[in-house]
Design a protein around this motif. Sequence first.
Motif, mmCIF file in Angstrom:
data_model
loop_
_atom_site.group_PDB
_atom_site.id
_atom_site.type_symbol
_atom_site.label_atom_id
_atom_site.label_comp_id
_atom_site.label_asym_id
_atom_site.label_seq_id
_atom_site.Cartn_x
_atom_site.Cartn_y
_atom_site.Cartn_z
ATOM 1 N N LEU A 175 0.806 -1.208 0.000
ATOM 2 C CA LEU A 175 0.000 0.000 0.000
ATOM 3 C C LEU A 175 0.844 1.265 0.000
ATOM 4 O O LEU A 175 1.913 1.312 0.597
ATOM 5 C CB LEU A 175 -0.909 0.012 1.225
ATOM 6 N N THR A 176 0.316 2.280 -0.663
ATOM 7 C CA THR A 176 0.831 3.640 -0.567
ATOM 8 C C THR A 176 -0.139 4.376 0.343
ATOM 9 O O THR A 176 -1.348 4.362 0.098
ATOM 10 C CB THR A 176 0.855 4.300 -1.967
ATOM 11 N N TRP A 177 0.370 4.986 1.414
ATOM 12 C CA TRP A 177 -0.511 5.595 2.409
ATOM 13 C C TRP A 177 -0.573 7.104 2.276
ATOM 14 O O TRP A 177 0.454 7.768 2.163
ATOM 15 C CB TRP A 177 -0.058 5.227 3.822
ATOM 16 N N ILE A 178 -1.790 7.633 2.309
ATOM 17 C CA ILE A 178 -2.036 9.069 2.387
ATOM 18 C C ILE A 178 -2.350 9.365 3.841
ATOM 19 O O ILE A 178 -3.260 8.765 4.422
ATOM 20 C CB ILE A 178 -3.214 9.487 1.487
ATOM 21 N N LYS A 179 -1.571 10.265 4.420
ATOM 22 C CA LYS A 179 -1.755 10.644 5.818
ATOM 23 C C LYS A 179 -1.984 12.159 5.849
ATOM 24 O O LYS A 179 -1.040 12.935 5.864
ATOM 25 C CB LYS A 179 -0.533 10.250 6.635
ATOM 26 N N PRO A 180 -3.260 12.577 5.833
ATOM 27 C CA PRO A 180 -3.561 14.005 5.719
ATOM 28 C C PRO A 180 -3.150 14.864 6.911
ATOM 29 O O PRO A 180 -3.103 16.074 6.803
ATOM 30 C CB PRO A 180 -5.080 14.041 5.546
ATOM 31 N N SER A 181 -2.823 14.275 8.029
ATOM 32 C CA SER A 181 -2.471 15.032 9.232
ATOM 33 C C SER A 181 -0.953 15.188 9.360
ATOM 34 O O SER A 181 -0.219 14.205 9.405
ATOM 35 C CB SER A 181 -3.011 14.306 10.467
ATOM 36 N N PHE A 182 -0.494 16.430 9.450
ATOM 37 C CA PHE A 182 0.939 16.696 9.608
ATOM 38 C C PHE A 182 1.476 16.054 10.883
ATOM 39 O O PHE A 182 2.499 15.371 10.853
ATOM 40 C CB PHE A 182 1.194 18.208 9.618
ATOM 41 N N LEU A 183 0.783 16.253 12.007
ATOM 42 C CA LEU A 183 1.299 15.710 13.272
ATOM 43 C C LEU A 183 1.234 14.187 13.309
ATOM 44 O O LEU A 183 2.112 13.545 13.890
ATOM 45 C CB LEU A 183 0.576 16.329 14.471
ATOM 46 N N TRP A 184 0.240 13.581 12.664
ATOM 47 C CA TRP A 184 0.222 12.127 12.618
ATOM 48 C C TRP A 184 1.403 11.638 11.791
ATOM 49 O O TRP A 184 2.059 10.662 12.140
ATOM 50 C CB TRP A 184 -1.097 11.574 12.060
ATOM 51 N N MET A 185 1.700 12.344 10.709
ATOM 52 C CA MET A 185 2.862 11.958 9.890
ATOM 53 C C MET A 185 4.151 12.124 10.690
ATOM 54 O O MET A 185 5.063 11.301 10.578
ATOM 55 C CB MET A 185 2.897 12.805 8.608
ATOM 56 N N MET A 186 4.237 13.163 11.506
ATOM 57 C CA MET A 186 5.431 13.355 12.343
ATOM 58 C C MET A 186 5.563 12.204 13.345
ATOM 59 O O MET A 186 6.664 11.730 13.622
ATOM 60 C CB MET A 186 5.389 14.696 13.080
ATOM 61 N N GLN A 207 -8.118 3.459 7.680
ATOM 62 C CA GLN A 207 -8.036 3.199 9.113
ATOM 63 C C GLN A 207 -8.064 4.545 9.820
ATOM 64 O O GLN A 207 -7.626 5.551 9.291
ATOM 65 C CB GLN A 207 -6.819 2.366 9.484
ATOM 66 N N TRP A 208 -8.643 4.531 10.989
ATOM 67 C CA TRP A 208 -8.785 5.732 11.805
ATOM 68 C C TRP A 208 -7.854 5.578 13.005
ATOM 69 O O TRP A 208 -8.076 4.729 13.857
ATOM 70 C CB TRP A 208 -10.237 5.886 12.273
ATOM 71 N N ASP A 209 -6.815 6.390 13.050
ATOM 72 C CA ASP A 209 -5.837 6.321 14.133
ATOM 73 C C ASP A 209 -5.930 7.571 14.994
ATOM 74 O O ASP A 209 -6.318 8.637 14.508
ATOM 75 C CB ASP A 209 -4.422 6.204 13.549
ATOM 76 N N PRO A 210 -5.554 7.463 16.268
ATOM 77 C CA PRO A 210 -5.614 8.646 17.131
ATOM 78 C C PRO A 210 -4.778 9.795 16.551
ATOM 79 O O PRO A 210 -3.637 9.591 16.141
ATOM 80 C CB PRO A 210 -5.023 8.167 18.453
ATOM 81 N N GLU A 211 -5.388 10.963 16.487
ATOM 82 C CA GLU A 211 -4.650 12.167 16.087
ATOM 83 C C GLU A 211 -3.585 12.424 17.146
ATOM 84 O O GLU A 211 -3.650 11.873 18.247
ATOM 85 C CB GLU A 211 -5.614 13.356 15.964
ATOM 86 N N ARG A 212 -2.604 13.223 16.836
ATOM 87 C CA ARG A 212 -1.472 13.471 17.742
ATOM 88 C C ARG A 212 -1.358 14.953 18.069
ATOM 89 O O ARG A 212 -1.704 15.818 17.265
ATOM 90 C CB ARG A 212 -0.174 12.998 17.089
ATOM 91 N N ASP A 213 -0.824 15.223 19.263
ATOM 92 C CA ASP A 213 -0.532 16.604 19.641
ATOM 93 C C ASP A 213 0.928 16.913 19.326
ATOM 94 O O ASP A 213 1.640 16.076 18.758
ATOM 95 C CB ASP A 213 -0.889 16.860 21.110
ATOM 96 N N LEU A 214 1.389 18.092 19.691
ATOM 97 C CA LEU A 214 2.763 18.498 19.385
ATOM 98 C C LEU A 214 3.815 17.585 19.997
ATOM 99 O O LEU A 214 4.915 17.449 19.469
ATOM 100 C CB LEU A 214 3.014 19.934 19.835
ATOM 101 N N ARG A 215 3.487 16.957 21.087
ATOM 102 C CA ARG A 215 4.433 16.020 21.708
ATOM 103 C C ARG A 215 4.223 14.595 21.184
ATOM 104 O O ARG A 215 4.779 13.641 21.701
ATOM 105 C CB ARG A 215 4.294 16.065 23.223
ATOM 106 N N LEU A 219 -7.869 10.216 9.725
ATOM 107 C CA LEU A 219 -8.002 9.259 8.638
ATOM 108 C C LEU A 219 -6.647 8.936 8.019
ATOM 109 O O LEU A 219 -5.843 9.828 7.786
ATOM 110 C CB LEU A 219 -8.920 9.857 7.564
ATOM 111 N N GLN A 220 -6.420 7.663 7.778
ATOM 112 C CA GLN A 220 -5.251 7.189 7.013
ATOM 113 C C GLN A 220 -5.829 6.419 5.838
ATOM 114 O O GLN A 220 -6.695 5.570 6.027
ATOM 115 C CB GLN A 220 -4.357 6.275 7.850
ATOM 116 N N LEU A 221 -5.355 6.708 4.634
ATOM 117 C CA LEU A 221 -5.929 6.130 3.429
ATOM 118 C C LEU A 221 -4.858 5.352 2.676
ATOM 119 O O LEU A 221 -3.906 5.936 2.165
ATOM 120 C CB LEU A 221 -6.514 7.247 2.562
#
Length: 178
Positions: free
Chosen positions: A18-29, A88-96, A105-107
């Motif tokens: 799979l190629t994953w699209i991760k629309p959230s910057f902090l989740w990608m971090m 898949q729906w993963d917990p969003e992340r904060d700055l830490r 959302l992860q696609l």
Amino acid sequence: MDEPQPGDHLQKVYEQGLTWIKPSFLWMMYRCGWGTKADQETVLAVEITREGFLWALRHACLSHHVPGLHAGKDVWREQLRSAAARVQWDPERDLRLAPLPHRSLQLGLAGEAAERYADEWIVGIEDVTPLAREVHGLVRAGELARAEALLPREPPYPLDEGALTHLLPEARHDASSG
């Protein structure tokens, strides 16, 4: 031996999973450890067409079985196997990078979706590695307000009513059951 042809590298992507699209910057971090994990030192922001993103959502299957949302495990397995994308729906992340109570959302794209992504949907690619390092440095220094000010703007993504119904675990089952 044949000379490599344009697009040959994409065939390897299609075959490897799979190629994953991760629309959230902090989740990608979180996923790439601020660009410090091995083989994840470069962080790219890939802009795709709205039409492509919506196509992927329409052709996606939830990555896990949910009683009440899916007719049964066997039906869900077949839907997942044949789907061009999975969510898949993963917990969003904060700055830490600690988990937040809401989900992101992860696609995941495979087959036709991965081909369309590579060949049709991408409209821009930006190396955001310097931004990742700058924000990470500010977080490590305890300067959270300055770090937050640098985060990319991520407003809620507008979708038509019902566009995600087949991808929301809570949509059709009792929350206490799963």
